[in-house]
Design an enzyme around this catalytic site. Structure first.
Site, PDB file in Angstrom:
ATOM      1  N   ASN A 161       0.797  -1.222   0.000  1.00 24.31           N
ATOM      2  CA  ASN A 161       0.000   0.000   0.000  1.00 24.31           C
ATOM      3  C   ASN A 161       0.832   1.276   0.000  1.00 24.31           C
ATOM      4  O   ASN A 161       0.409   2.305  -0.533  1.00 24.31           O
ATOM      5  CB  ASN A 161      -0.991   0.007   1.168  1.00 24.31           C
ATOM      6  CG  ASN A 161      -0.311  -0.115   2.515  1.00 24.31           C
ATOM      7  OD1 ASN A 161       0.703  -0.798   2.657  1.00 24.31           O
ATOM      8  ND2 ASN A 161      -0.873   0.528   3.527  1.00 24.31           N
ATOM      9  N   LYS A 184      12.441  -7.116   1.242  1.00 22.92           N
ATOM     10  CA  LYS A 184      11.551  -8.018   0.535  1.00 22.92           C
ATOM     11  C   LYS A 184      10.232  -7.248   0.349  1.00 22.92           C
ATOM     12  O   LYS A 184       9.397  -7.198   1.255  1.00 22.92           O
ATOM     13  CB  LYS A 184      11.335  -9.312   1.329  1.00 22.92           C
ATOM     14  CG  LYS A 184      10.661 -10.443   0.523  1.00 22.92           C
ATOM     15  CD  LYS A 184       9.212 -10.135   0.332  1.00 22.92           C
ATOM     16  CE  LYS A 184       8.513 -11.133  -0.568  1.00 22.92           C
ATOM     17  NZ  LYS A 184       7.195 -10.658  -0.977  1.00 22.92           N
ATOM     18  N   GLY A 235       2.431  -4.906   8.000  1.00 20.29           N
ATOM     19  CA  GLY A 235       1.401  -5.691   7.344  1.00 20.29           C
ATOM     20  C   GLY A 235       0.289  -6.047   8.307  1.00 20.29           C
ATOM     21  O   GLY A 235       0.067  -5.368   9.315  1.00 20.29           O
ATOM     22  N   GLU A 257       4.627  -3.185  12.609  1.00 17.95           N
ATOM     23  CA  GLU A 257       3.492  -2.266  12.529  1.00 17.95           C
ATOM     24  C   GLU A 257       2.367  -3.007  11.825  1.00 17.95           C
ATOM     25  O   GLU A 257       2.484  -3.375  10.655  1.00 17.95           O
ATOM     26  CB  GLU A 257       3.846  -0.996  11.768  1.00 17.95           C
ATOM     27  CG  GLU A 257       2.689   0.013  11.785  1.00 17.95           C
ATOM     28  CD  GLU A 257       2.999   1.270  11.016  1.00 17.95           C
ATOM     29  OE1 GLU A 257       2.196   1.606  10.118  1.00 17.95           O
ATOM     30  OE2 GLU A 257       4.031   1.897  11.299  1.00 17.95           O
ATOM     31  N   LEU A 258       1.261  -3.208  12.555  1.00 19.78           N
ATOM     32  CA  LEU A 258       0.224  -4.128  12.099  1.00 19.78           C
ATOM     33  C   LEU A 258      -1.086  -3.392  11.839  1.00 19.78           C
ATOM     34  O   LEU A 258      -1.092  -2.219  11.512  1.00 19.78           O
ATOM     35  CB  LEU A 258       0.084  -5.250  13.119  1.00 19.78           C
ATOM     36  CG  LEU A 258       1.418  -5.948  13.480  1.00 19.78           C
ATOM     37  CD1 LEU A 258       1.214  -7.003  14.549  1.00 19.78           C
ATOM     38  CD2 LEU A 258       2.089  -6.528  12.247  1.00 19.78           C
ATOM     39  N   CYS A 291      -2.943   1.924   6.964  1.00 17.68           N
ATOM     40  CA  CYS A 291      -3.093   1.321   8.291  1.00 17.68           C
ATOM     41  C   CYS A 291      -3.518   2.335   9.342  1.00 17.68           C
ATOM     42  O   CYS A 291      -4.103   1.957  10.357  1.00 17.68           O
ATOM     43  CB  CYS A 291      -1.794   0.630   8.701  1.00 17.68           C
ATOM     44  SG  CYS A 291      -0.359   1.724   8.705  1.00 17.68           S
ATOM     45  N   GLU A 389     -10.928  -4.907  10.483  1.00 18.00           N
ATOM     46  CA  GLU A 389     -10.372  -3.904   9.577  1.00 18.00           C
ATOM     47  C   GLU A 389     -10.838  -4.166   8.145  1.00 18.00           C
ATOM     48  O   GLU A 389     -10.664  -5.261   7.622  1.00 18.00           O
ATOM     49  CB  GLU A 389      -8.846  -3.929   9.643  1.00 18.00           C
ATOM     50  CG  GLU A 389      -8.177  -2.840   8.846  1.00 18.00           C
ATOM     51  CD  GLU A 389      -6.660  -2.875   8.978  1.00 18.00           C
ATOM     52  OE1 GLU A 389      -6.032  -1.799   8.904  1.00 18.00           O
ATOM     53  OE2 GLU A 389      -6.097  -3.973   9.159  1.00 18.00           O
TER      54      GLU A 389
END
Length: 521
Positions: A161, A184, A235, A257-258, A291, A389
Protein backbone atom coordinates in the site's frame (compact mmCIF):
# COMPACT_ATOMS: atom_id res chain seq x y z
CA UNK A 1 -15.41 0.17 -18.53
CA UNK A 2 -13.81 3.34 -19.83
CA UNK A 3 -10.33 3.14 -21.27
CA UNK A 4 -7.77 3.59 -18.51
CA UNK A 5 -4.91 5.99 -19.20
CA UNK A 6 -1.72 4.30 -20.37
CA UNK A 7 1.03 4.15 -17.75
CA UNK A 8 3.65 6.86 -18.39
CA UNK A 9 6.39 4.35 -17.52
CA UNK A 10 7.03 1.64 -20.10
CA UNK A 11 7.34 -2.12 -19.76
CA UNK A 12 11.00 -1.91 -20.80
CA UNK A 13 11.77 0.78 -18.23
CA UNK A 14 10.33 -1.30 -15.42
CA UNK A 15 11.97 -4.50 -16.67
CA UNK A 16 15.38 -2.80 -16.63
CA UNK A 17 15.07 -2.32 -12.86
CA UNK A 18 15.15 -6.08 -12.32
CA UNK A 19 18.87 -6.00 -13.14
CA UNK A 20 19.26 -5.16 -9.44
CA UNK A 21 17.72 -8.49 -8.38
CA UNK A 22 20.09 -11.43 -7.94
CA UNK A 23 19.41 -14.37 -10.31
CA UNK A 24 17.13 -12.12 -12.36
CA UNK A 25 17.78 -14.01 -15.57
CA UNK A 26 17.69 -17.57 -14.29
CA UNK A 27 14.42 -17.76 -12.36
CA UNK A 28 10.75 -17.96 -13.32
CA UNK A 29 9.15 -14.52 -13.44
CA UNK A 30 5.94 -13.09 -12.02
CA UNK A 31 3.75 -10.69 -13.98
CA UNK A 32 3.08 -7.32 -12.33
CA UNK A 33 -0.28 -5.77 -13.18
CA UNK A 34 -1.54 -2.19 -13.10
CA UNK A 35 -4.67 -1.88 -10.94
CA UNK A 36 -6.15 0.80 -13.20
CA UNK A 37 -6.84 -1.71 -15.97
CA UNK A 38 -5.25 -5.03 -14.88
CA UNK A 39 -2.72 -4.81 -17.71
CA UNK A 40 0.72 -6.41 -17.39
CA UNK A 41 3.32 -3.68 -16.90
CA UNK A 42 6.39 -5.79 -16.15
CA UNK A 43 7.77 -8.99 -14.68
CA UNK A 44 10.12 -9.74 -11.79
CA UNK A 45 12.05 -12.88 -10.90
CA UNK A 46 10.64 -15.27 -8.33
CA UNK A 47 13.62 -15.55 -6.01
CA UNK A 48 14.18 -18.74 -4.07
CA UNK A 49 15.21 -19.34 -0.45
CA UNK A 50 18.73 -19.99 -1.74
CA UNK A 51 18.69 -16.59 -3.47
CA UNK A 52 17.76 -15.01 -0.14
CA UNK A 53 20.58 -16.78 1.67
CA UNK A 54 23.16 -15.79 -0.95
CA UNK A 55 21.92 -12.19 -0.85
CA UNK A 56 22.25 -12.16 2.94
CA UNK A 57 25.80 -13.54 2.61
CA UNK A 58 26.67 -10.64 0.31
CA UNK A 59 25.13 -8.17 2.73
CA UNK A 60 27.03 -9.63 5.67
CA UNK A 61 30.29 -9.52 3.73
CA UNK A 62 29.71 -5.79 3.14
CA UNK A 63 28.79 -5.00 6.74
CA UNK A 64 32.25 -4.28 8.20
CA UNK A 65 33.22 -1.84 5.47
CA UNK A 66 29.88 0.00 5.62
CA UNK A 67 30.02 0.22 9.42
CA UNK A 68 33.56 1.64 9.15
CA UNK A 69 32.36 4.61 7.10
CA UNK A 70 32.23 7.79 9.20
CA UNK A 71 28.63 8.65 10.02
CA UNK A 72 29.08 11.94 8.16
CA UNK A 73 29.94 10.04 4.97
CA UNK A 74 26.90 7.77 5.32
CA UNK A 75 24.73 10.82 5.96
CA UNK A 76 26.05 12.49 2.81
CA UNK A 77 24.57 9.67 0.70
CA UNK A 78 21.09 10.40 2.05
CA UNK A 79 21.43 14.14 1.74
CA UNK A 80 22.10 13.55 -1.95
CA UNK A 81 19.15 11.15 -2.07
CA UNK A 82 16.89 13.82 -0.54
CA UNK A 83 17.62 16.19 -3.43
CA UNK A 84 17.63 13.49 -6.10
CA UNK A 85 14.22 12.04 -5.28
CA UNK A 86 12.67 15.51 -5.26
CA UNK A 87 14.34 16.28 -8.58
CA UNK A 88 12.86 13.09 -10.06
CA UNK A 89 9.55 13.34 -8.31
CA UNK A 90 7.39 12.84 -11.37
CA UNK A 91 9.29 9.73 -12.44
CA UNK A 92 8.82 7.89 -9.14
CA UNK A 93 5.19 9.05 -8.94
CA UNK A 94 4.59 7.33 -12.28
CA UNK A 95 6.05 4.09 -10.95
CA UNK A 96 4.10 4.21 -7.67
CA UNK A 97 0.80 4.89 -9.43
CA UNK A 98 1.42 2.25 -12.08
CA UNK A 99 1.81 -0.58 -9.60
CA UNK A 100 -0.58 0.57 -6.83
CA UNK A 101 -3.41 2.41 -8.63
CA UNK A 102 -3.45 5.19 -6.03
CA UNK A 103 -4.14 8.81 -6.93
CA UNK A 104 -1.20 11.09 -7.63
CA UNK A 105 -1.77 13.29 -4.54
CA UNK A 106 -1.64 10.11 -2.43
CA UNK A 107 1.52 8.96 -4.20
CA UNK A 108 3.10 12.36 -3.56
CA UNK A 109 2.82 11.74 0.19
CA UNK A 110 5.29 8.89 -0.21
CA UNK A 111 7.86 10.99 -2.04
CA UNK A 112 7.63 13.74 0.57
CA UNK A 113 7.96 11.12 3.30
CA UNK A 114 11.10 9.61 1.75
CA UNK A 115 12.77 13.00 1.37
CA UNK A 116 11.82 14.07 4.89
CA UNK A 117 13.07 10.81 6.36
CA UNK A 118 16.40 11.11 4.54
CA UNK A 119 16.92 14.68 5.75
CA UNK A 120 15.87 13.98 9.34
CA UNK A 121 18.03 10.93 9.93
CA UNK A 122 21.00 12.36 8.03
CA UNK A 123 20.91 15.27 10.48
CA UNK A 124 20.22 13.14 13.58
CA UNK A 125 22.63 10.25 13.04
CA UNK A 126 25.86 12.06 13.92
CA UNK A 127 24.54 13.17 17.31
CA UNK A 128 22.58 10.06 18.20
CA UNK A 129 25.28 7.54 17.29
CA UNK A 130 28.17 9.35 18.99
CA UNK A 131 29.62 7.81 22.19
CA UNK A 132 27.77 9.25 25.19
CA UNK A 133 29.05 9.74 28.73
CA UNK A 134 26.92 8.16 31.43
CA UNK A 135 27.04 8.39 35.20
CA UNK A 136 29.64 5.98 36.53
CA UNK A 137 29.37 3.54 39.40
CA UNK A 138 31.59 5.72 41.60
CA UNK A 139 31.37 9.48 40.99
CA UNK A 140 34.58 11.03 39.61
CA UNK A 141 36.31 7.65 39.66
CA UNK A 142 34.37 5.53 37.15
CA UNK A 143 34.28 6.75 33.56
CA UNK A 144 31.30 5.18 31.77
CA UNK A 145 30.58 5.56 28.06
CA UNK A 146 27.67 4.18 26.01
CA UNK A 147 28.53 3.22 22.44
CA UNK A 148 26.12 2.29 19.67
CA UNK A 149 27.07 -0.47 17.25
CA UNK A 150 25.17 -1.64 14.15
CA UNK A 151 22.86 -4.52 14.97
CA UNK A 152 23.92 -6.46 11.86
CA UNK A 153 22.02 -7.34 8.70
CA UNK A 154 18.48 -5.90 8.70
CA UNK A 155 15.58 -7.47 6.83
CA UNK A 156 12.62 -5.28 5.87
CA UNK A 157 9.38 -6.94 4.77
CA UNK A 158 7.18 -4.22 3.32
CA UNK A 159 3.55 -4.14 2.07
CA UNK A 160 2.00 -2.99 -1.19
CA UNK A 161 0.00 0.00 0.00
CA UNK A 162 2.96 2.37 0.55
CA UNK A 163 5.76 0.73 -1.46
CA UNK A 164 8.20 3.64 -1.03
CA UNK A 165 7.47 4.79 2.53
CA UNK A 166 7.35 1.35 4.09
CA UNK A 167 10.38 -0.09 2.32
CA UNK A 168 12.90 2.60 1.44
CA UNK A 169 11.99 5.17 4.11
CA UNK A 170 12.20 2.43 6.72
CA UNK A 171 15.60 1.37 5.35
CA UNK A 172 17.15 4.81 5.79
CA UNK A 173 17.69 4.78 9.58
CA UNK A 174 18.89 1.17 9.45
CA UNK A 175 21.46 2.07 6.80
CA UNK A 176 22.57 5.23 8.60
CA UNK A 177 23.14 3.17 11.75
CA UNK A 178 25.72 1.20 9.77
CA UNK A 179 23.70 -1.87 8.84
CA UNK A 180 23.33 -3.53 5.43
CA UNK A 181 19.66 -4.00 4.51
CA UNK A 182 17.76 -6.55 2.45
CA UNK A 183 14.24 -5.52 1.40
CA UNK A 184 11.55 -8.02 0.53
CA UNK A 185 8.80 -5.84 -1.04
CA UNK A 186 5.28 -7.10 -1.60
CA UNK A 187 5.22 -9.47 -4.55
CA UNK A 188 2.76 -7.26 -6.44
CA UNK A 189 4.53 -3.89 -6.02
CA UNK A 190 8.29 -4.44 -6.38
CA UNK A 191 9.25 -1.75 -8.87
CA UNK A 192 9.08 1.22 -6.49
CA UNK A 193 11.73 -0.28 -4.20
CA UNK A 194 13.88 -1.23 -7.19
CA UNK A 195 13.62 2.29 -8.62
CA UNK A 196 14.70 3.79 -5.28
CA UNK A 197 17.53 1.27 -4.97
CA UNK A 198 18.81 2.37 -8.37
CA UNK A 199 18.71 6.02 -7.28
CA UNK A 200 20.44 5.34 -3.95
CA UNK A 201 23.31 3.59 -5.70
CA UNK A 202 23.58 6.59 -7.99
CA UNK A 203 23.82 8.73 -4.84
CA UNK A 204 26.81 6.75 -3.62
CA UNK A 205 25.40 3.83 -1.64
CA UNK A 206 27.68 0.76 -2.05
CA UNK A 207 26.14 -2.00 -4.12
CA UNK A 208 25.81 -4.79 -1.55
CA UNK A 209 24.71 -2.55 1.33
CA UNK A 210 21.10 -2.37 0.14
CA UNK A 211 19.55 -5.21 -1.87
CA UNK A 212 16.08 -6.28 -2.93
CA UNK A 213 14.73 -9.83 -3.27
CA UNK A 214 11.49 -10.29 -5.19
CA UNK A 215 8.97 -13.09 -4.98
CA UNK A 216 6.34 -14.69 -2.79
CA UNK A 217 6.18 -13.92 0.92
CA UNK A 218 5.50 -17.50 2.09
CA UNK A 219 8.56 -18.67 0.15
CA UNK A 220 11.02 -15.95 1.12
CA UNK A 221 9.80 -14.87 4.54
CA UNK A 222 11.27 -17.61 6.71
CA UNK A 223 14.78 -17.71 5.19
CA UNK A 224 14.95 -13.91 5.38
CA UNK A 225 13.87 -13.75 9.03
CA UNK A 226 16.11 -16.68 9.96
CA UNK A 227 19.16 -15.07 8.34
CA UNK A 228 19.00 -11.48 9.56
CA UNK A 229 19.87 -9.86 12.88
CA UNK A 230 16.80 -7.61 12.96
CA UNK A 231 13.53 -7.71 11.06
CA UNK A 232 11.10 -4.87 10.39
CA UNK A 233 7.64 -5.92 9.20
CA UNK A 234 4.62 -3.87 8.17
CA UNK A 235 1.40 -5.69 7.34
CA UNK A 236 -1.56 -7.52 8.81
CA UNK A 237 -1.76 -8.61 12.44
CA UNK A 238 -2.26 -12.20 11.31
CA UNK A 239 0.98 -12.31 9.32
CA UNK A 240 2.75 -10.22 11.96
CA UNK A 241 2.18 -12.97 14.50
CA UNK A 242 3.85 -15.47 12.15
CA UNK A 243 6.82 -13.11 11.68
CA UNK A 244 7.16 -12.66 15.43
CA UNK A 245 6.97 -16.42 16.00
CA UNK A 246 9.75 -17.11 13.50
CA UNK A 247 11.87 -14.26 14.85
CA UNK A 248 11.35 -15.49 18.39
CA UNK A 249 12.62 -18.96 17.59
CA UNK A 250 15.90 -17.42 16.45
CA UNK A 251 16.02 -14.73 19.17
CA UNK A 252 15.93 -12.11 16.42
CA UNK A 253 14.72 -8.70 17.51
CA UNK A 254 11.89 -7.20 15.47
CA UNK A 255 9.48 -4.30 15.08
CA UNK A 256 5.98 -4.86 13.74
CA UNK A 257 3.49 -2.27 12.53
CA UNK A 258 0.22 -4.13 12.10
CA UNK A 259 -3.49 -3.55 11.56
CA UNK A 260 -5.78 -0.82 12.80
CA UNK A 261 -9.46 0.00 13.21
CA UNK A 262 -8.83 3.64 13.87
CA UNK A 263 -11.39 5.93 15.57
CA UNK A 264 -12.15 9.60 15.06
CA UNK A 265 -13.97 11.53 17.81
CA UNK A 266 -16.06 14.64 17.07
CA UNK A 267 -16.69 16.45 20.37
CA UNK A 268 -19.65 18.69 21.04
CA UNK A 269 -17.58 21.86 20.57
CA UNK A 270 -15.91 20.82 17.30
CA UNK A 271 -15.84 22.94 14.17
CA UNK A 272 -18.15 20.56 12.31
CA UNK A 273 -17.22 21.67 8.80
CA UNK A 274 -13.50 21.29 9.53
CA UNK A 275 -14.08 17.93 11.22
CA UNK A 276 -15.98 16.64 8.18
CA UNK A 277 -13.23 17.75 5.79
CA UNK A 278 -10.59 16.19 8.01
CA UNK A 279 -12.56 12.97 8.35
CA UNK A 280 -12.85 12.62 4.58
CA UNK A 281 -9.08 12.92 4.24
CA UNK A 282 -8.56 10.46 7.04
CA UNK A 283 -11.06 7.91 5.77
CA UNK A 284 -10.40 7.92 2.04
CA UNK A 285 -6.72 8.78 1.59
CA UNK A 286 -5.09 6.05 -0.49
CA UNK A 287 -8.62 4.68 -1.09
CA UNK A 288 -8.75 3.70 2.59
CA UNK A 289 -5.78 1.36 2.12
CA UNK A 290 -3.80 2.94 4.93
CA UNK A 291 -3.09 1.32 8.29
CA UNK A 292 -3.64 4.64 10.10
CA UNK A 293 -6.80 5.64 8.18
CA UNK A 294 -10.11 6.20 9.95
CA UNK A 295 -12.79 3.49 9.88
CA UNK A 296 -14.90 4.47 12.94
CA UNK A 297 -16.33 7.92 13.74
CA UNK A 298 -17.91 8.73 17.12
CA UNK A 299 -19.79 12.03 17.02
CA UNK A 300 -21.55 13.78 19.89
CA UNK A 301 -25.32 13.74 19.55
CA UNK A 302 -25.55 17.54 19.76
CA UNK A 303 -23.71 17.92 16.44
CA UNK A 304 -24.44 14.51 14.91
CA UNK A 305 -26.98 15.60 12.29
CA UNK A 306 -24.90 18.55 11.15
CA UNK A 307 -21.76 16.42 10.99
CA UNK A 308 -23.38 13.60 9.00
CA UNK A 309 -24.70 16.07 6.44
CA UNK A 310 -21.30 17.72 6.10
CA UNK A 311 -19.50 14.36 5.88
CA UNK A 312 -21.79 13.12 3.11
CA UNK A 313 -21.45 16.39 1.23
CA UNK A 314 -17.66 16.30 1.41
CA UNK A 315 -17.55 12.62 0.45
CA UNK A 316 -19.74 13.14 -2.60
CA UNK A 317 -17.45 15.97 -3.72
CA UNK A 318 -14.48 13.60 -4.05
CA UNK A 319 -13.41 12.71 -7.58
CA UNK A 320 -12.95 8.97 -8.14
CA UNK A 321 -11.08 8.00 -11.31
CA UNK A 322 -7.90 6.73 -12.92
CA UNK A 323 -5.30 9.28 -13.92
CA UNK A 324 -1.61 10.10 -13.82
CA UNK A 325 -2.22 13.73 -12.95
CA UNK A 326 -3.27 15.63 -9.84
CA UNK A 327 -6.92 16.00 -10.86
CA UNK A 328 -8.38 13.00 -8.98
CA UNK A 329 -8.80 12.59 -5.24
CA UNK A 330 -9.34 8.82 -4.95
CA UNK A 331 -7.83 6.01 -6.99
CA UNK A 332 -8.32 2.29 -7.33
CA UNK A 333 -8.13 -0.56 -4.86
CA UNK A 334 -5.14 -2.79 -5.52
CA UNK A 335 -6.81 -5.97 -6.77
CA UNK A 336 -9.87 -8.18 -6.89
CA UNK A 337 -9.24 -9.76 -3.52
CA UNK A 338 -9.36 -6.40 -1.75
CA UNK A 339 -12.41 -5.32 -3.74
CA UNK A 340 -14.20 -8.54 -2.77
CA UNK A 341 -13.45 -7.91 0.91
CA UNK A 342 -14.79 -4.36 0.78
CA UNK A 343 -17.93 -5.51 -1.02
CA UNK A 344 -18.46 -8.34 1.46
CA UNK A 345 -18.13 -6.01 4.45
CA UNK A 346 -20.63 -3.51 3.08
CA UNK A 347 -23.10 -6.17 1.88
CA UNK A 348 -23.00 -7.92 5.25
CA UNK A 349 -23.65 -4.62 7.06
CA UNK A 350 -26.55 -3.65 4.80
CA UNK A 351 -28.14 -7.10 5.10
CA UNK A 352 -28.03 -6.73 8.90
CA UNK A 353 -29.59 -3.25 8.94
CA UNK A 354 -26.87 -0.69 8.24
CA UNK A 355 -27.77 2.39 6.19
CA UNK A 356 -25.64 3.62 3.29
CA UNK A 357 -25.57 7.42 3.33
CA UNK A 358 -23.41 7.63 0.21
CA UNK A 359 -21.37 5.26 -1.93
CA UNK A 360 -21.71 1.54 -1.33
CA UNK A 361 -20.99 0.16 -4.79
CA UNK A 362 -18.18 -0.88 -7.09
CA UNK A 363 -17.45 1.19 -10.18
CA UNK A 364 -16.39 -1.17 -12.99
CA UNK A 365 -17.04 1.66 -15.45
CA UNK A 366 -13.88 3.33 -14.11
CA UNK A 367 -11.68 0.26 -13.76
CA UNK A 368 -11.78 -3.30 -12.46
CA UNK A 369 -11.13 -2.46 -8.78
CA UNK A 370 -12.74 0.91 -8.14
CA UNK A 371 -15.15 1.30 -5.22
CA UNK A 372 -17.00 4.42 -4.20
CA UNK A 373 -16.10 6.20 -0.94
CA UNK A 374 -18.78 4.93 1.42
CA UNK A 375 -20.37 6.27 4.61
CA UNK A 376 -22.52 3.97 6.79
CA UNK A 377 -24.70 4.46 9.83
CA UNK A 378 -26.76 2.11 12.02
CA UNK A 379 -23.78 -0.25 12.26
CA UNK A 380 -24.10 -2.80 15.07
CA UNK A 381 -21.68 -5.17 16.75
CA UNK A 382 -22.92 -8.24 14.87
CA UNK A 383 -21.68 -6.81 11.56
CA UNK A 384 -18.26 -7.89 10.31
CA UNK A 385 -16.98 -4.37 9.69
CA UNK A 386 -17.89 -3.24 13.20
CA UNK A 387 -14.55 -4.45 14.56
CA UNK A 388 -12.69 -6.08 11.66
CA UNK A 389 -10.37 -3.90 9.58
CA UNK A 390 -11.90 -3.27 6.13
CA UNK A 391 -8.86 -1.58 4.59
CA UNK A 392 -10.92 0.17 1.96
CA UNK A 393 -12.92 3.39 1.41
CA UNK A 394 -15.59 2.63 4.03
CA UNK A 395 -16.35 4.40 7.32
CA UNK A 396 -19.06 3.89 9.96
CA UNK A 397 -20.55 6.82 11.91
CA UNK A 398 -21.82 6.31 15.47
CA UNK A 399 -23.69 8.79 17.66
CA UNK A 400 -22.63 9.11 21.33
CA UNK A 401 -24.03 10.93 24.33
CA UNK A 402 -20.79 12.00 26.01
CA UNK A 403 -17.03 12.27 25.65
CA UNK A 404 -16.62 9.40 28.11
CA UNK A 405 -18.77 7.16 25.91
CA UNK A 406 -16.79 8.15 22.83
CA UNK A 407 -13.50 7.31 24.56
CA UNK A 408 -14.82 4.01 25.88
CA UNK A 409 -16.10 2.91 22.48
CA UNK A 410 -12.98 4.11 20.71
CA UNK A 411 -10.85 2.01 23.06
CA UNK A 412 -13.12 -1.04 22.71
CA UNK A 413 -10.99 -2.63 20.01
CA UNK A 414 -8.18 -5.15 19.74
CA UNK A 415 -6.27 -2.52 17.76
CA UNK A 416 -4.54 0.63 18.92
CA UNK A 417 -2.65 2.31 16.09
CA UNK A 418 -4.00 5.80 15.38
CA UNK A 419 -6.83 8.08 16.52
CA UNK A 420 -8.19 11.56 15.81
CA UNK A 421 -9.96 14.08 18.08
CA UNK A 422 -11.81 17.19 16.87
CA UNK A 423 -12.57 20.10 19.20
CA UNK A 424 -12.14 23.87 19.24
CA UNK A 425 -10.62 23.56 22.73
CA UNK A 426 -7.19 22.11 21.97
CA UNK A 427 -6.34 21.63 25.65
CA UNK A 428 -9.47 19.54 26.03
CA UNK A 429 -8.53 17.64 22.88
CA UNK A 430 -5.11 16.81 24.31
CA UNK A 431 -6.69 15.57 27.52
CA UNK A 432 -8.99 13.28 25.53
CA UNK A 433 -6.04 12.12 23.44
CA UNK A 434 -4.18 11.02 26.57
CA UNK A 435 -7.07 8.65 27.40
CA UNK A 436 -7.04 6.90 24.03
CA UNK A 437 -5.17 3.58 23.79
CA UNK A 438 -3.42 4.25 20.48
CA UNK A 439 0.20 4.86 19.56
CA UNK A 440 -0.54 8.16 17.83
CA UNK A 441 -3.37 10.66 18.32
CA UNK A 442 -4.06 13.68 16.11
CA UNK A 443 -5.99 16.66 17.49
CA UNK A 444 -7.86 18.51 14.73
CA UNK A 445 -6.14 16.36 12.08
CA UNK A 446 -6.74 12.81 10.95
CA UNK A 447 -3.33 11.18 10.54
CA UNK A 448 -0.83 13.38 8.73
CA UNK A 449 0.10 15.56 11.73
CA UNK A 450 1.37 12.62 13.78
CA UNK A 451 2.87 10.75 10.83
CA UNK A 452 4.60 13.89 9.59
CA UNK A 453 6.03 14.66 13.04
CA UNK A 454 8.99 12.48 12.20
CA UNK A 455 10.93 13.54 15.30
CA UNK A 456 8.34 11.68 17.41
CA UNK A 457 7.89 7.87 17.54
CA UNK A 458 5.10 6.20 15.61
CA UNK A 459 3.68 2.72 16.21
CA UNK A 460 0.85 0.71 17.68
CA UNK A 461 -0.52 -0.52 20.99
CA UNK A 462 -2.35 -3.80 21.61
CA UNK A 463 -2.63 -5.92 18.44
CA UNK A 464 -1.44 -3.05 16.25
CA UNK A 465 2.18 -3.99 16.74
CA UNK A 466 5.36 -3.71 18.75
CA UNK A 467 8.22 -1.26 18.42
CA UNK A 468 8.30 2.19 16.89
CA UNK A 469 9.47 3.90 13.70
CA UNK A 470 10.40 7.58 13.44
CA UNK A 471 12.19 9.70 16.00
CA UNK A 472 15.34 8.70 17.84
CA UNK A 473 13.78 5.31 18.58
CA UNK A 474 13.44 4.66 14.86
CA UNK A 475 17.22 4.92 14.51
CA UNK A 476 18.43 3.39 17.75
CA UNK A 477 16.35 0.21 17.36
CA UNK A 478 18.84 -0.69 14.62
CA UNK A 479 21.78 -0.54 17.04
CA UNK A 480 23.23 -2.59 19.87
CA UNK A 481 24.17 -0.58 22.97
CA UNK A 482 27.54 -1.28 24.54
CA UNK A 483 28.65 0.10 27.90
CA UNK A 484 32.37 0.66 28.45
CA UNK A 485 33.26 1.46 32.08
CA UNK A 486 36.84 2.45 33.03
CA UNK A 487 37.76 2.36 36.73
CA UNK A 488 40.57 4.65 37.96
CA UNK A 489 40.94 3.29 41.52
CA UNK A 490 39.80 0.01 43.04
CA UNK A 491 36.96 1.23 45.23
CA UNK A 492 34.40 -1.39 44.25
CA UNK A 493 35.97 -4.47 45.85
CA UNK A 494 35.93 -4.96 49.65
CA UNK A 495 39.42 -4.88 51.24
CA UNK A 496 40.96 -7.95 52.77
CA UNK A 497 40.77 -6.34 56.23
CA UNK A 498 38.36 -3.85 57.77
CA UNK A 499 35.40 -4.94 55.70
CA UNK A 500 32.86 -3.77 58.29
CA UNK A 501 34.37 -0.28 58.23
CA UNK A 502 34.39 -0.39 54.43
CA UNK A 503 30.69 -1.34 54.44
CA UNK A 504 29.89 1.61 56.74
CA UNK A 505 31.82 3.95 54.44
CA UNK A 506 30.04 2.73 51.31
CA UNK A 507 26.67 3.11 53.00
CA UNK A 508 27.47 6.63 54.15
CA UNK A 509 28.65 7.49 50.66
CA UNK A 510 25.33 6.38 49.15
CA UNK A 511 23.36 8.47 51.66
CA UNK A 512 25.44 11.56 50.90
CA UNK A 513 25.19 11.01 47.13
CA UNK A 514 21.38 10.74 47.38
CA UNK A 515 21.20 14.10 49.16
CA UNK A 516 23.47 15.75 46.62
CA UNK A 517 21.43 14.49 43.67
CA UNK A 518 18.24 15.74 45.32
CA UNK A 519 19.76 19.22 45.61
CA UNK A 520 21.13 19.19 42.07
CA UNK A 521 18.78 17.23 39.79
Amino acid sequence: MTDAPAPPVTFAQLESLTDHVSSAGSRPHRQIRAPYDDSVVGTVPLCTPEDVRSTLDEARAASDEWASWPVSDRAAVFRRFHDAILDRRESILDVIQTETGKSRPDALEEVLDAATTARYYANLAGRALSPTRRSGAVPFVTKTVERSHPVGVVGIISPWNYPLSLSVSESIPALLAGNPVVIKPDEGTPFTALWALDLLRECGLPESVLQVVTGEGPTLGDPLIEGVDYVSFTGSTEVGRLVAETAGRHLTDCSLELGGKNPLLVLDDADVAAAARGAVRGCFANTGQLCISIERIYVHESVADEFREALVRETKALTLDAGYDYDHDVGSLLDGELLAKVEAHVEDAVEKGATVLTGGRARPDLGPYFYEPTVLTDVTSNMTLADEETFGPVVSVYEVESVSEAIERANDSEYGLNASVWTENTERGEQVAARLATGTVNVNEAYAAAWGSIDAPMGGMKNSGIGRRHGRQGLMKYTESQTVATQRFDLLSPPERGRALWADGVTLGLRLWKRLTELVP
